[in-house]
Write a protein that holds these residues in place. Structure first.
Motif, short mmCIF file in Angstrom:
data_model
loop_
_atom_site.label_atom_id
_atom_site.label_comp_id
_atom_site.label_asym_id
_atom_site.label_seq_id
_atom_site.Cartn_x
_atom_site.Cartn_y
_atom_site.Cartn_z
N THR A 196 -24.32 13.12 20.99
CA THR A 196 -23.32 13.59 20.04
C THR A 196 -24.02 14.20 18.83
OG1 THR A 196 -21.84 11.80 20.71
CG2 THR A 196 -21.36 12.88 18.62
N ASP A 197 -23.59 15.38 18.41
CA ASP A 197 -24.11 16.04 17.23
C ASP A 197 -23.33 15.55 16.01
OD1 ASP A 197 -25.33 17.83 15.46
OD2 ASP A 197 -23.93 19.46 15.94
N LEU A 198 -23.81 14.48 15.39
CA LEU A 198 -23.07 13.84 14.31
C LEU A 198 -24.03 13.08 13.42
CD1 LEU A 198 -20.37 12.99 12.99
CD2 LEU A 198 -20.30 11.08 14.57
N CYS A 199 -23.86 13.23 12.12
CA CYS A 199 -24.69 12.48 11.17
C CYS A 199 -23.81 12.01 10.02
CB CYS A 199 -25.84 13.36 10.65
SG CYS A 199 -27.09 12.42 9.73
N ILE A 200 -23.24 10.83 10.17
CA ILE A 200 -22.41 10.24 9.13
C ILE A 200 -23.29 9.91 7.92
CG2 ILE A 200 -21.03 8.22 8.50
CD1 ILE A 200 -19.58 10.27 10.23
N GLY A 201 -22.83 10.28 6.74
CA GLY A 201 -23.61 10.01 5.54
C GLY A 201 -24.61 11.09 5.23
N CYS A 202 -24.66 12.15 6.05
CA CYS A 202 -25.57 13.27 5.79
C CYS A 202 -24.74 14.48 5.35
CB CYS A 202 -26.39 13.62 7.04
SG CYS A 202 -27.18 12.22 7.83
N GLY A 203 -23.75 14.23 4.51
CA GLY A 203 -22.84 15.29 4.09
C GLY A 203 -21.62 15.38 4.97
N GLN A 204 -21.44 14.42 5.87
CA GLN A 204 -20.31 14.43 6.81
C GLN A 204 -19.64 13.06 6.79
OE1 GLN A 204 -21.43 15.09 10.92
NE2 GLN A 204 -19.55 16.22 11.34
N SER A 205 -18.32 13.03 6.62
CA SER A 205 -17.58 11.77 6.62
C SER A 205 -16.96 11.55 7.99
CB SER A 205 -16.46 11.82 5.57
OG SER A 205 -15.46 12.75 5.97
N TRP A 206 -16.42 10.33 8.21
CA TRP A 206 -15.74 10.06 9.47
C TRP A 206 -14.53 10.96 9.64
CZ3 TRP A 206 -17.63 8.02 13.57
CH2 TRP A 206 -18.64 7.06 13.48
N SER A 207 -13.80 11.24 8.56
CA SER A 207 -12.66 12.13 8.66
C SER A 207 -13.10 13.53 9.07
CB SER A 207 -11.91 12.18 7.32
OG SER A 207 -10.81 13.07 7.40
N ASP A 208 -14.17 14.02 8.45
CA ASP A 208 -14.71 15.33 8.83
C ASP A 208 -15.08 15.35 10.31
OD1 ASP A 208 -14.56 16.20 6.20
OD2 ASP A 208 -16.63 15.64 5.75
N ALA A 209 -15.79 14.30 10.74
CA ALA A 209 -16.31 14.25 12.11
C ALA A 209 -15.17 14.19 13.12
CB ALA A 209 -17.23 13.05 12.28
N GLN A 210 -14.10 13.51 12.77
CA GLN A 210 -12.98 13.35 13.69
C GLN A 210 -12.10 14.59 13.75
OE1 GLN A 210 -10.77 9.79 13.00
NE2 GLN A 210 -9.14 10.33 14.43
N ASN A 211 -11.89 15.25 12.59
CA ASN A 211 -10.91 16.34 12.52
C ASN A 211 -11.52 17.73 12.43
OD1 ASN A 211 -8.41 14.70 12.42
ND2 ASN A 211 -9.36 13.87 10.57
N ASN A 212 -12.78 17.81 12.08
CA ASN A 212 -13.44 19.13 12.01
C ASN A 212 -14.93 18.94 12.24
OD1 ASN A 212 -13.73 21.90 11.72
ND2 ASN A 212 -13.96 21.77 9.49
N GLY A 213 -15.27 18.26 13.32
CA GLY A 213 -16.67 17.96 13.60
C GLY A 213 -17.33 19.02 14.45
N SER A 214 -18.54 18.75 14.84
CA SER A 214 -19.27 19.66 15.71
C SER A 214 -18.62 19.69 17.09
CB SER A 214 -20.73 19.22 15.84
OG SER A 214 -21.41 20.00 16.80
N ARG A 215 -18.46 20.89 17.62
CA ARG A 215 -17.94 21.05 18.98
C ARG A 215 -19.08 21.10 20.00
NH1 ARG A 215 -14.69 21.87 14.44
NH2 ARG A 215 -12.58 22.59 15.02
N HIS A 216 -20.29 20.85 19.52
CA HIS A 216 -21.48 20.95 20.35
C HIS A 216 -22.04 19.57 20.70
CE1 HIS A 216 -21.29 24.87 18.33
NE2 HIS A 216 -22.01 25.35 19.32
N LEU A 217 -22.83 19.53 21.74
CA LEU A 217 -23.72 18.42 22.04
C LEU A 217 -25.15 18.87 21.77
CD1 LEU A 217 -22.21 17.29 25.46
CD2 LEU A 217 -21.63 16.44 23.17
N VAL A 218 -26.05 17.90 21.55
CA VAL A 218 -27.48 18.20 21.39
C VAL A 218 -28.18 17.81 22.68
CG1 VAL A 218 -29.56 17.76 20.04
CG2 VAL A 218 -27.32 17.79 18.90
N VAL A 219 -29.06 18.68 23.16
CA VAL A 219 -29.72 18.47 24.45
C VAL A 219 -31.23 18.65 24.30
CG1 VAL A 219 -29.81 19.14 26.88
CG2 VAL A 219 -27.68 19.44 25.59
N TRP A 220 -32.00 17.75 24.92
CA TRP A 220 -33.44 17.91 25.10
C TRP A 220 -33.74 17.90 26.60
CZ3 TRP A 220 -31.52 14.83 21.20
CH2 TRP A 220 -32.05 14.98 19.91
N GLU A 221 -34.86 18.52 26.99
CA GLU A 221 -35.25 18.56 28.40
C GLU A 221 -36.72 18.19 28.54
OE1 GLU A 221 -35.13 21.66 32.23
OE2 GLU A 221 -34.48 22.30 30.24
N SER A 222 -37.07 17.54 29.67
CA SER A 222 -38.45 17.11 29.92
C SER A 222 -38.71 17.14 31.41
CB SER A 222 -38.66 15.69 29.38
OG SER A 222 -39.94 15.18 29.73
#
Length: 481
Positions: free
Chosen positions: A103-129
């Motif tokens: 999940t692309d989410l950082c609560i307390g990094c300029g983003q609140s739970w309300s922000d994350a729930q109602n206008n959060g990132s529509r992306h996922l973060v992916v790494w590959e190995s």
């Protein structure tokens, strides 16, 4: 994630197919390549910007866990919100490729739970190995942008689908449908976690009941009546069964019979014990803040078969483990993981020979020598086996940015995330030799520019040919603990 608005709990958990499950359907099984030996858990730890990153823990019995990398983070997101939660570990059926999706989410990094729930990132973060230890740079995968009125993308999971020969990727999105705004589970197909098919509604509970956390495990032949069992956090910990990942699912019941419901626990995370038909369903005791509890069963499709663990029978290690994922490890995989992040990996500082109050450090990802470094972790590295170069080669892994390494670029030095390329590996690999100014110290010769050595000039690290006394002094260091 934690209860909504405090709940982003999203167990991303091991959605990637408990290795002994989904891999069993392919001709070249990962399990056939090497005996299974242990377990790897990916997780996050809390609400800080550092806690919302990727951490690892290892276990030999599936119940007692040891924090890897001395309890420090292993992968750091540098994209999107620059924080991640709910990581899922995914292994390809052939066992030759791995992904972390989160999940692309950082609560307390300029983003609140309300922000994350109602206008959060529509992306996922992916790494590959390709080996579980050297990871690409992270990228963003847009999964919710095509969902009408989709507000976010939380708690991703993925499972190999033998019916279609690709992965079913599924996650929670808060969206309005038929006049009801709530979290539902959506799914899409993908072969590489870089592009997906059009998202489809996957799980929708009745009325206003939302659902965020869900995870699927495949059953071996002869266990229960269903090929797949799904555990979801939807007010209860609900179990469902199906013989097709994208087919019809049957409600089997929930865990209220052993006193567990959605007001107490969330984030279900499946784990099959190696070499026997027994499972642990890890549940996060978010209401009491006590972290994961393993609930045990020999028949995941039967709610009455689940039992609480005996007192003292499990230990979750030193860090609080938040919603994550467990992968059953082969002997070779476990050896690589422990070789890179086992707690015997020593933390070092690199002391200058001719300015002995100064140490190599990174500052805003530039590299120099300084005295009185603060925070001290900026001057701490692990000398690990070289990313390339064979025996005797070393690479400098940052302690507080463990996916970053000292790398030369244009003969200057940077602290950069490993992008998985052969060029990066060569630029970040050095041969440790006797100190050019004092053989009891050390110098570091470039792997791909062997006529050049690491040296400081004007306190800034460079990669230069060494031709005089000043250069030899500048290119000499002591590795201290």
């Amino acid at each position: 994630m934690s209860r909504i608005p405090v709940r982003l709990g999203a167990v991303i958990v091991a959605a990637c197919l408990l290795f002994t499950s989904w891999s069993a359907v392919t001709p070249r099984q990962a399990s056939a390549l090497d005996p299974i030996a242990g377990y790897l858990m990916a997780h996050f730890t809390g609400e800080s910007s550092t806690g919302q990153q990727i951490y690892l823990a290892q276990s030999t019995d599936g119940l007692r866990w040891t924090d890897l990398n001395n309890g420090g983070l292993v992968l750091r997101s540098t994209v999107g919100t620059r924080g991640v939660r709910d990581p899922a570990l995914v292994r390809s059926p052939a066992g030759d490729r791995y992904w972390v999706i989160a999940t692309d989410l950082c609560i307390g990094c300029g983003q609140s739970w309300s922000d994350a729930q109602n206008n959060g990132s529509r992306h996922l973060v992916v790494w590959e190995s390709t080996d579980l230890v050297n990871w690409s740079a992270p990228w963003l995968l847009n999964v919710a942008g095509a969902i009408p009125d989709g507000r976010n993308a939380w708690a991703p999971e993925a499972i190999w689908n033998p019916d279609t020969g690709d992965y079913v990727l599924y996650w929670a999105t808060n969206a309005s449908l038929n006049g009801v705004m709530k979290h539902r589970i959506y799914s899409a197909r993908t072969a590489n976690f870089r592009s997906i098919t059009t998202p489809q509604l996957y799980i929708n509970r009745a009325g206003t009941q939302g659902i965020i956390d869900t995870q699927i495990v495949e059953m071996p032949p002869g266990v229960g009546s269903y090929r797949y069992v799904r555990s979801s956090g939807d007010g209860q910990i609900t179990l469902e069964g199906s013989n097709s990942i994208l087919g019809t699912w049957t409600n089997l019941g929930n865990l209220s019979g052993i006193g567990l419901n959605g007001s107490q626990v969330e984030g279900p995370m499946w784990m099959r014990f190696n070499a026997r038909n027994e499972w642990a369903l890890y549940l996060d005791q978010y209401a009491s803040g006590r972290g994961y509890l393993p609930v045990l069963t020999t028949s995941p499709s039967s709610p009455t078969s689940f039992r609480l663990p005996a007192s003292g029978s499990y230990n979750m290690g030193g860090t609080r483990k938040r919603h994550g994922s467990i992968l059953n490890l082969t002997t070779a995989e476990q050896s690589r993981v422990l070789g890179r992040w086992g707690n015997n990996a020593q933390v070092n500082r690199i002391q200058s020979y001719n300015y002995q109050d100064r140490y190599v450090r990174h500052a805003n990802f530039d590299v120099r020598i300084d005295a009185d470094v603060s925070p001290p972790q900026d001057a701490q590295f692990r000398l690990i086996p070289g990313l390339t170069g064979g025996a005797g080669a070393v690479s400098f892994q940052s302690v507080n940015f463990p996916d970053h390494y000292l790398r030369h670029y244009g003969f200057d030095f940077r602290l950069e995330a490993n992008d998985g390329t052969t060029t990066f590996a060569a630029d970040a690999t050095y041969r440790r030799v006797a100190g050019l100014a004092d053989s009891s110290w050390a110098s570091f010769q470039s792997f791909n520019q062997p006529d050049r050595y690491i040296r400081h000039s004007g306190y800034v690290l460079r990669l230069d040919p060494i031709t005089d006394v000043q250069g030899r002094n500048d290119a000499t260091f002591r590795v201290t603990t």
